[in-house]
Design a protein around this motif. Structure first.
Motif, PDB file in Angstrom:
ATOM      1  N   GLY A 141       7.439  -2.977  -9.142  1.00 14.75           N
ATOM      2  CA  GLY A 141       8.247  -1.869  -8.637  1.00 14.75           C
ATOM      3  C   GLY A 141       8.080  -1.708  -7.138  1.00 14.75           C
ATOM      4  N   ALA A 142       7.693  -0.517  -6.711  1.00 11.63           N
ATOM      5  CA  ALA A 142       7.525  -0.240  -5.284  1.00 11.63           C
ATOM      6  C   ALA A 142       6.073  -0.447  -4.834  1.00 11.63           C
ATOM      7  CB  ALA A 142       7.956   1.199  -4.993  1.00 11.63           C
ATOM      8  N   ARG A 143       5.235  -1.022  -5.683  1.00 16.59           N
ATOM      9  CA  ARG A 143       3.806  -1.175  -5.364  1.00 16.59           C
ATOM     10  C   ARG A 143       3.493  -2.567  -4.835  1.00 16.59           C
ATOM     11  NH1 ARG A 143      -0.742   0.771  -4.626  1.00 16.59           N
ATOM     12  NH2 ARG A 143      -2.669  -0.017  -5.512  1.00 16.59           N
ATOM     13  N   TRP A 144       2.825  -2.579  -3.682  1.00 16.54           N
ATOM     14  CA  TRP A 144       2.354  -3.796  -3.039  1.00 16.54           C
ATOM     15  C   TRP A 144       0.860  -3.630  -2.779  1.00 16.54           C
ATOM     16  CZ3 TRP A 144       5.639  -7.796  -0.899  1.00 16.54           C
ATOM     17  CH2 TRP A 144       6.998  -7.614  -1.171  1.00 16.54           C
ATOM     18  N   VAL A 145       0.163  -4.732  -2.565  1.00 16.42           N
ATOM     19  CA  VAL A 145      -1.259  -4.651  -2.235  1.00 16.42           C
ATOM     20  C   VAL A 145      -1.564  -5.600  -1.080  1.00 16.42           C
ATOM     21  CG1 VAL A 145      -1.986  -6.336  -3.986  1.00 16.42           C
ATOM     22  CG2 VAL A 145      -3.621  -4.651  -3.117  1.00 16.42           C
ATOM     23  N   LEU A 146      -2.259  -5.058  -0.100  1.00 12.09           N
ATOM     24  CA  LEU A 146      -2.719  -5.807   1.065  1.00 12.09           C
ATOM     25  C   LEU A 146      -4.118  -6.316   0.728  1.00 12.09           C
ATOM     26  CD1 LEU A 146      -1.655  -6.266   3.983  1.00 12.09           C
ATOM     27  CD2 LEU A 146      -3.063  -4.330   4.655  1.00 12.09           C
ATOM     28  N   GLN A 147      -4.340  -7.621   0.847  1.00 15.10           N
ATOM     29  CA  GLN A 147      -5.610  -8.221   0.444  1.00 15.10           C
ATOM     30  C   GLN A 147      -6.174  -9.068   1.565  1.00 15.10           C
ATOM     31  OE1 GLN A 147      -3.969 -10.464  -2.838  1.00 15.10           O
ATOM     32  NE2 GLN A 147      -4.485  -8.856  -4.296  1.00 15.10           N
ATOM     33  N   TRP A 148      -7.510  -9.022   1.716  1.00 14.24           N
ATOM     34  CA  TRP A 148      -8.174  -9.836   2.722  1.00 14.24           C
ATOM     35  C   TRP A 148      -9.647  -9.968   2.370  1.00 14.24           C
ATOM     36  CZ3 TRP A 148      -7.206  -4.772   2.922  1.00 14.24           C
ATOM     37  CH2 TRP A 148      -8.177  -3.904   3.388  1.00 14.24           C
ATOM     38  N   HIS A 149     -10.277 -11.009   2.897  1.00 13.47           N
ATOM     39  CA  HIS A 149     -11.720 -11.225   2.794  1.00 13.47           C
ATOM     40  C   HIS A 149     -12.279 -10.968   4.180  1.00 13.47           C
ATOM     41  CE1 HIS A 149     -10.123 -13.789  -0.433  1.00 13.47           C
ATOM     42  NE2 HIS A 149     -11.206 -13.411  -1.069  1.00 13.47           N
ATOM     43  N   ASP A 150     -13.481 -10.466   4.248  1.00  8.23           N
ATOM     44  CA  ASP A 150     -14.122 -10.184   5.519  1.00  8.23           C
ATOM     45  C   ASP A 150     -13.251  -9.204   6.305  1.00  8.23           C
ATOM     46  OD1 ASP A 150     -16.290 -10.427   7.288  1.00  8.23           O
ATOM     47  OD2 ASP A 150     -15.292 -11.943   8.464  1.00  8.23           O
ATOM     48  N   GLY A 151     -13.358  -9.165   7.597  1.00  7.64           N
ATOM     49  CA  GLY A 151     -12.502  -8.316   8.405  1.00  7.64           C
ATOM     50  C   GLY A 151     -12.850  -6.845   8.353  1.00  7.64           C
ATOM     51  N   PRO A 152     -11.912  -6.025   8.796  1.00  7.86           N
ATOM     52  CA  PRO A 152     -12.172  -4.588   8.882  1.00  7.86           C
ATOM     53  C   PRO A 152     -12.346  -3.952   7.502  1.00  7.86           C
ATOM     54  CG  PRO A 152      -9.869  -5.045   9.370  1.00  7.86           C
ATOM     55  CD  PRO A 152     -10.554  -6.368   9.218  1.00  7.86           C
ATOM     56  N   HIS A 153     -13.061  -2.835   7.462  1.00  9.72           N
ATOM     57  CA  HIS A 153     -13.178  -2.122   6.190  1.00  9.72           C
ATOM     58  C   HIS A 153     -11.836  -1.476   5.866  1.00  9.72           C
ATOM     59  CE1 HIS A 153     -13.642   1.554   8.530  1.00  9.72           C
ATOM     60  NE2 HIS A 153     -14.671   1.012   9.140  1.00  9.72           N
ATOM     61  N   ARG A 154     -11.719  -0.948   4.670  1.00 11.19           N
ATOM     62  CA  ARG A 154     -10.428  -0.449   4.180  1.00 11.19           C
ATOM     63  C   ARG A 154      -9.783   0.597   5.089  1.00 11.19           C
ATOM     64  NH1 ARG A 154     -12.017  -0.066  -2.009  1.00 11.19           N
ATOM     65  NH2 ARG A 154     -13.788  -0.889  -1.109  1.00 11.19           N
ATOM     66  N   GLU A 155     -10.560   1.557   5.564  1.00 14.45           N
ATOM     67  CA  GLU A 155      -9.988   2.619   6.386  1.00 14.45           C
ATOM     68  C   GLU A 155      -9.419   2.068   7.684  1.00 14.45           C
ATOM     69  OE1 GLU A 155     -13.065   2.761   5.004  1.00 14.45           O
ATOM     70  OE2 GLU A 155     -12.624   4.184   3.404  1.00 14.45           O
ATOM     71  N   ALA A 156     -10.118   1.115   8.279  1.00 16.49           N
ATOM     72  CA  ALA A 156      -9.626   0.505   9.519  1.00 16.49           C
ATOM     73  C   ALA A 156      -8.358  -0.306   9.261  1.00 16.49           C
ATOM     74  CB  ALA A 156     -10.708  -0.376  10.147  1.00 16.49           C
ATOM     75  N   MET A 157      -8.329  -1.052   8.154  1.00 16.05           N
ATOM     76  CA  MET A 157      -7.125  -1.828   7.837  1.00 16.05           C
ATOM     77  C   MET A 157      -5.963  -0.891   7.544  1.00 16.05           C
ATOM     78  SD  MET A 157      -5.756  -4.839   7.692  1.00 16.05           S
ATOM     79  CE  MET A 157      -6.849  -6.197   7.306  1.00 16.05           C
ATOM     80  N   ARG A 158      -6.232   0.210   6.853  1.00 13.36           N
ATOM     81  CA  ARG A 158      -5.179   1.194   6.569  1.00 13.36           C
ATOM     82  C   ARG A 158      -4.607   1.735   7.876  1.00 13.36           C
ATOM     83  NH1 ARG A 158      -1.394   2.299   3.311  1.00 13.36           N
ATOM     84  NH2 ARG A 158      -2.796   1.815   1.638  1.00 13.36           N
ATOM     85  N   ALA A 159      -5.461   1.980   8.864  1.00 16.23           N
ATOM     86  CA  ALA A 159      -4.988   2.467  10.164  1.00 16.23           C
ATOM     87  C   ALA A 159      -4.106   1.411  10.844  1.00 16.23           C
ATOM     88  CB  ALA A 159      -6.168   2.842  11.059  1.00 16.23           C
ATOM     89  N   HIS A 160      -4.512   0.143  10.777  1.00 16.54           N
ATOM     90  CA  HIS A 160      -3.684  -0.939  11.337  1.00 16.54           C
ATOM     91  C   HIS A 160      -2.338  -1.010  10.624  1.00 16.54           C
ATOM     92  CE1 HIS A 160      -6.768  -2.490  13.948  1.00 16.54           C
ATOM     93  NE2 HIS A 160      -7.560  -2.872  12.954  1.00 16.54           N
ATOM     94  N   LEU A 161      -2.379  -0.893   9.289  1.00 12.51           N
ATOM     95  CA  LEU A 161      -1.159  -0.945   8.487  1.00 12.51           C
ATOM     96  C   LEU A 161      -0.237   0.217   8.840  1.00 12.51           C
ATOM     97  CD1 LEU A 161       0.600  -1.990   6.132  1.00 12.51           C
ATOM     98  CD2 LEU A 161      -0.864  -0.626   4.600  1.00 12.51           C
ATOM     99  N   ASP A 162      -0.774   1.422   8.895  1.00 12.50           N
ATOM    100  CA  ASP A 162       0.035   2.598   9.213  1.00 12.50           C
ATOM    101  C   ASP A 162       0.660   2.488  10.602  1.00 12.50           C
ATOM    102  OD1 ASP A 162      -0.591   3.594   6.717  1.00 12.50           O
ATOM    103  OD2 ASP A 162      -2.090   5.028   7.463  1.00 12.50           O
TER     104      ASP A 162
END
Length: 169
Positions: free
Chosen positions: A29-50
């Protein structure tokens, strides 16, 4: 531009700004998931995504999607964080503190150690990075200890095996 193409470009953009490989996968449906190994923690990646989604019309087709963030823990990351904590001399007190808060029995030190390093991982950006050159031999030993052969002839890997090996040192 269609949504799939924008998803690919969004993942490429996030890969470039974080310097790690990022994938954006459609779940349903409208659900996607951003996936990665290593790198920024979730909150930082969420900020980049936003920030990327708010940037003009570049990823407009993705704005109305629900995008979850999922960073995968790797054996290398667990070992690097455990080695750094050992070098800094914080493991014994951290194990005791986690055990007190979680009510864990002393006989389960490996599980408490695993939990402590897992908490470090959740709050550490780029956890696979080696903290000091002297950590390398221990990291290699821990990663090697993560694999166990099974009677069936197959093998299994676990951070818990690394915790047990670290406690045995």
């Amino acid at each position: 531009m269609n949504r799939s193409r924008q998803a690919i470009r969004l993942a490429e953009h996030l890969s470039q700004i974080t310097a790690v490989h990022v994938e954006l996968a459609h779940e349903s449906g409208a659900r996607w998931v951003l996936q990665w190994h290593d790198g920024p923690h979730r909150e930082a990646m969420r900020a980049h995504l936003d920030a990327a989604l708010a940037d003009g019309d570049r990823y407009a087709a993705m704005r109305d999607r629900t995008i979850g963030c999922s960073r995968f823990q790797t054996l290398q990351a667990w070992a690097a964080l455990a080695a750094a904590a050992r070098r800094k001399g914080v493991l014994a007190s951290a194990i005791a503190e986690v055990a007190v808060h979680k009510g864990e029995p002393e006989s389960d030190e490996a599980s408490v150690l695993w939990l402590y390093v897992r908490q470090l991982w959740e709050n550490t950006s780029y956890p696979e990075r080696i903290g000091a050159p002297e950590d390398v031999p221990l990291i290699e030993q821990l990663v090697a200890a993560s694999t166990r052969d099974l009677p069936s002839g197959s093998s299994t890997t676990s951070e818990l095996y690394m915790a047990q090996a670290l406690l045995a040192k």
